[in-house]
Scaffold this motif. Structure first.
Motif, short mmCIF file in Angstrom:
data_model
loop_
_atom_site.label_atom_id
_atom_site.label_comp_id
_atom_site.label_asym_id
_atom_site.label_seq_id
_atom_site.Cartn_x
_atom_site.Cartn_y
_atom_site.Cartn_z
N ASP A 87 -5.02 -11.12 -10.98
CA ASP A 87 -3.59 -12.43 -11.44
C ASP A 87 -3.42 -12.69 -9.62
OD1 ASP A 87 -4.82 -13.36 -13.65
OD2 ASP A 87 -3.36 -10.82 -14.51
N PHE A 88 -4.09 -12.22 -8.41
CA PHE A 88 -3.90 -12.39 -6.95
C PHE A 88 -4.35 -12.82 -6.77
CE2 PHE A 88 -0.91 -9.12 -3.71
CZ PHE A 88 -0.38 -10.24 -3.54
N PRO A 89 -4.49 -13.94 -6.54
CA PRO A 89 -5.28 -15.24 -5.70
C PRO A 89 -4.93 -14.69 -3.99
CG PRO A 89 -4.71 -16.46 -7.20
CD PRO A 89 -3.48 -14.84 -7.26
N ALA A 90 -4.53 -14.51 -3.50
CA ALA A 90 -3.82 -14.47 -2.03
C ALA A 90 -4.30 -13.25 -1.23
CB ALA A 90 -2.75 -14.34 -2.06
N SER A 91 -5.07 -11.94 -2.95
CA SER A 91 -5.11 -11.22 -2.24
C SER A 91 -6.77 -10.87 -2.38
CB SER A 91 -4.42 -9.60 -3.29
OG SER A 91 -5.25 -10.16 -4.43
N GLY A 92 -7.97 -12.01 -2.13
CA GLY A 92 -9.00 -11.79 -2.68
C GLY A 92 -9.11 -11.77 -4.23
N THR A 93 -10.67 -11.11 -3.59
CA THR A 93 -11.49 -10.41 -4.81
C THR A 93 -11.84 -8.90 -5.02
OG1 THR A 93 -13.59 -10.74 -4.46
CG2 THR A 93 -12.45 -12.51 -5.19
N ALA A 94 -11.60 -8.04 -5.61
CA ALA A 94 -11.97 -6.33 -6.08
C ALA A 94 -13.40 -6.63 -4.99
CB ALA A 94 -12.03 -6.48 -7.56
N GLU A 95 -13.79 -7.06 -5.24
CA GLU A 95 -15.34 -7.10 -4.60
C GLU A 95 -14.86 -7.18 -2.85
OE1 GLU A 95 -15.05 -8.52 -6.80
OE2 GLU A 95 -15.78 -7.34 -8.18
N ALA A 96 -14.30 -8.46 -2.73
CA ALA A 96 -13.92 -8.34 -1.11
C ALA A 96 -12.16 -8.39 -1.19
CB ALA A 96 -14.45 -9.60 -0.59
N PRO A 97 -11.60 -7.70 -0.83
CA PRO A 97 -9.80 -8.12 -0.62
C PRO A 97 -9.20 -8.57 0.24
CG PRO A 97 -11.06 -5.26 -1.60
CD PRO A 97 -12.27 -5.76 -1.08
N ALA A 98 -8.34 -8.68 0.18
CA ALA A 98 -7.95 -9.64 2.07
C ALA A 98 -7.65 -8.22 2.67
CB ALA A 98 -6.75 -10.04 1.34
N PRO A 99 -8.18 -8.74 3.53
CA PRO A 99 -7.65 -7.83 4.58
C PRO A 99 -6.40 -7.18 4.81
CG PRO A 99 -8.42 -9.55 6.25
CD PRO A 99 -9.39 -9.61 4.49
N TRP A 100 -5.44 -8.88 5.00
CA TRP A 100 -3.86 -8.83 5.06
C TRP A 100 -3.31 -9.41 4.66
CZ3 TRP A 100 -2.11 -6.12 9.82
CH2 TRP A 100 -3.23 -5.65 10.56
N LEU A 101 -2.19 -9.04 3.97
CA LEU A 101 -1.74 -9.71 3.28
C LEU A 101 -0.17 -9.84 3.62
CD1 LEU A 101 -2.71 -7.92 -0.33
CD2 LEU A 101 -2.90 -10.53 0.38
N PHE A 102 0.96 -10.75 3.38
CA PHE A 102 1.76 -11.19 3.50
C PHE A 102 2.98 -11.50 2.23
CE2 PHE A 102 5.74 -12.89 5.26
CZ PHE A 102 6.50 -11.60 6.37
N GLN A 103 3.62 -10.49 2.30
CA GLN A 103 4.59 -10.83 0.85
C GLN A 103 6.04 -10.47 1.15
OE1 GLN A 103 3.40 -11.71 -2.27
NE2 GLN A 103 1.98 -12.91 -0.95
N TYR A 104 6.97 -11.08 0.60
CA TYR A 104 8.21 -11.03 0.65
C TYR A 104 8.86 -9.92 1.90
CZ TYR A 104 7.58 -11.49 -4.44
OH TYR A 104 6.91 -11.94 -5.27
N GLY A 105 7.93 -10.87 3.14
CA GLY A 105 8.80 -10.17 4.41
C GLY A 105 7.49 -9.03 4.72
N THR A 106 6.87 -8.88 4.35
CA THR A 106 6.23 -7.85 4.59
C THR A 106 4.87 -7.93 4.66
OG1 THR A 106 7.99 -6.03 3.24
CG2 THR A 106 5.80 -5.18 4.24
#
Length: 668
Positions: free
Chosen positions: A498-517
């Motif tokens: 339930d986290f669209p910005a993280s990509g999918t299980a097959e293709a996870p997002a290489p970078w994330l920015f959450q809560y200043g991190t």
């Protein structure tokens, strides 16, 4: 045969001894039977079985609250709500601290089942002259219907805690009147009785503010009952003083609960920036629609025949009580107590009909079945009691009425026990539990970033090494203090369901920015289970290369097309640039223009940074030229209301290592 030395007991003493022994036996039997019902109910209606809705994050919050180490005003209500008093979880937390006890979902389920079914004892105490019948019918109504049972035994629902507290406050109101009816009591004893009524009323109102008007209805009913039973004691001004005193205690409980709720909301606003106030108002524009939906729900409910029977019984009871009050006719104690109980429980049901029709909150939640639980419970109980008392007063059975009432009560208890099906274990739940334990074993104490329906769920199924639940930025968050923990940890587990910005299980997002991190993917598909996939990220806030900005980041206006920011870095052939903006809606387009070192070749053409949620990313490749920086420019074409636009970037990052500048940003 008695020995000659044993003195013969006087008849009165022997009778008293036999009465005490009989009460002890009945009490022991009732407690043992209650324990069997609690054990069976906990076993059948626990999250481990298919008989109840699937255990979810809403159910997980109470488990977490029972084990929280700290304490503050925010703990006084169900996290994120101002209409669900948290005294059951605070009391559980106190027990846990006193005895070194860690609460699990099964422990809390047993506590809920004990409290909810304990209401049968209170209903039995309110059913003077037919105690077993009152307790049996109350138990049968709770256990017999699957939708009602599923709501009342769910950990996330307010009703199981509210209903028994409401019945206890009702019982205390009655006891106050009964004590006055007898011999005069010392002033200190009277104060203790009033304190008891205030405390129980407060617990009920703290659990749910709806209990306030319900208790006013019950206080009025009890005053009328006292007048009927003892017209000489509760005549004239004495009647109004007793009624007014009960109302004042209830109003005082309402005021104290309001002050606590005000402190909770004030604390949440200033400490966490939250507004947890539930906006309730009369739904004037939709009263017709609400009434139609109410009628449809009642018409399709299996409780409708019982509610109709309760309505008939309430009308007959009102007529009977009015005639008794006006004519002071002969008072049949059982019929009088039964009429009061039928009418009072029917009024509680009707009060919910009015509330569910008039309040906007029910419509905004799509008339969810859970809101009808008190209506169905009290309406069905009123109807069932009407039918049972009707059977007991049949001409051929009237002289055996006490035995008939006992038999009907026993049959009701047996029906409630029979209504509980054999427990069928839920394999999906055990898969959830196994997955949660694996996460805890592999990465104890690490933040778990993901959707609302996974993060809190996993936390509640873990032990001392539980992961820290952090729902992503666009999710509803009940524990905002854990958002700050993200920056403090070198590793973060990310769940993709339930986290669209993280990509999918097959293709996870290489970078994330959450809560200043800033988070960098380390191991995709690190763990799997219960239909969920978890990837492992690491905190990359300190891994970037130093660079300078012109102008300052705070002066770069993303709401002005053409506004630019020059990012200067040590000359190099390739670089990865990351720019998280303060918010991702509405989207903004940023163009990157690579700047080459003089004499090293021509710089590549400008290109738009790719954007996932609010993180903009682009790989700068000099194509043979050495890069000294990049000019970032806001492109025109942003749509929407300018007053809603996000106008500032939150940070900039530069990475130059080979792994970071790969097209997908993933470690080979």
């Amino acid at each position: 045969m008695k020995s000659p030395e044993e003195p013969a007991r006087p008849p009165a003493a022997a009778e008293a001894h036999a009465s005490r022994r009989s009460r002890m036996l009945w009490g022991t039997g009732a407690i043992l039977l209650f324990a069997v019902f609690v054990a069976r109910g906990t076993q059948v209606l626990s999250p481990q079985t298919v008989q109840v809705p699937l255990y979810n994050s809403d159910c997980a919050i109470p488990v977490m609250m029972c084990n929280e180490p700290g304490r503050s005003l925010f703990d006084f209500y169900f996290y994120g709500q101002d209409r669900f008093g948290a005294w059951p979880f605070l009391s559980a937390r106190l027990v846990g601290r006193l005895f070194g006890f860690t609460w699990t979902y099964m422990h809390l389920q047993a506590w809920l089942t004990t409290w909810l079914l304990g209401g049968a004892f209170v209903m039995g105490a309110l059913s003077r002259g037919f105690r077993l019948l009152g307790a049996g019918l109350y138990t049968a109504v709770i256990l017999a219907n699957t939708p009602l049972r599923a709501t009342l035994f769910e950990l996330a629902q307010v009703y199981p805690w509210q209903l028994t507290a409401l019945l206890l406050a009702w019982w205390s109101l009655r006891r106050d009147n009964d004590q006055v009816e007898g011999s005069p009591l010392p002033r200190r004893t009277v104060r203790l009785f009033r304190a008891r009524t205030f405390l129980l009323s407060f617990l009920s109102i703290w659990t749910s503010t709806v209990s306030g008007p319900l208790l006013l209805i019950l206080a009025t009913g009890e005053a009328v009952r006292a007048r009927l039973l003892a017209p000489d004691v509760f005549a004239g001004g004495r009647f109004w003083r007793r009624w007014g005193g009960a109302v004042l205690l209830i109003v005082a409980a309402v005021v104290v609960e309001y002050l606590i709720r005000f402190g909770y909301l004030d604390f949440a606003r200033y400490r966490f920036g939250l507004n947890n106030r539930t906006v309730l108002h009369i739904d004037w524009e939709y009263l017709g629609q609400n009434a139609r939906n109410m009628a449809d729900n009642l018409w399709s409910s299996p409780f409708l025949p019982w509610f109709i029977a309760g309505t008939v019984g309430a009308c007959l009871s009102a007529g009977f009580l009015w005639r008794t009050l006006r004519t002071r006719a002969s008072r049949d104690a059982v019929l009088l107590e039964g009429a009061v109980l039928v009418l009072a429980t029917w009024l509680l049901a009707v009060a919910h009909v009015v509330l569910l029709t008039a309040i906007n909150h029910v419509r905004l939640n799509d008339y969810a079945t859970r809101y009808f639980a008190p209506l169905y419970l009290f309406g069905a109980f009123s109807g069932a009691l009407t039918v049972a008392l009707g059977v007991a007063v049949l001409p051929g059975l009237s002289r055996w009425r006490p035995r008939v009432l006992v038999v009907l009560g026993a049959l009701a208890l047996a029906g409630g026990a029979w209504a509980l099906p054999p427990p069928v274990l839920n394999p999906h739940f055990f898969e959830l539990e196994t997955t949660a334990h694996r996460l805890e074993q592999h990465k104890p104490g690490v933040p778990l970033l993901g959707g609302y329906w996974t993060t809190y769920l996993m936390r509640s199924l873990q032990g001392e090494g539980a992961l820290i639940p952090v729902p992503h930025e666009y999710e509803y968050r009940r524990t905002v203090w854990w958002d700050r923990e993200l920056k403090k940890h070198p590793e973060v587990v990310v769940e993709h369901l339930d986290f669209p910005a993280s990509g999918t299980a097959e293709a996870p997002a290489p970078w994330l920015f959450q809560y200043g991190t800033l988070l960098r993917l380390v191991q995709p598909r690190w763990e799997q289970g219960a239909g969920r996939t978890f990837s492992l990220y690491r905190n990359a806030l300190t891994e970037g290369e130093p660079h300078s900005l012109e102008p300052k980041l705070a002066d770069w206006n993303l709401c002005m097309p053409g506004a630019s920011l020059t990012l200067s870095l040590t000359p190099r052939p390739r670089a990865l640039v990351l720019v998280p903006i303060h918010g991702g809606i509405p989207p903004v387009t940023i163009t990157a223009e690579p700047l080459a070192v003089e004499g090293s070749g021509a710089a590549p053409a400008p290109f738009p940074l790719s954007a996932v949620d609010r993180l903009h990313r682009g790989v700068l490749d000099g194509g043979g030229a050495m890069l000294r920086g990049v000019r970032l420019t806001v492109s025109p074409g942003r749509t929407g209301n300018p007053g809603d636009w996000i106008c500032r970037a939150e940070a900039t990052f530069v990475f130059v290592d080979e792994a970071a500048t790969q097209p997908h940003g993933m470690t080979p």
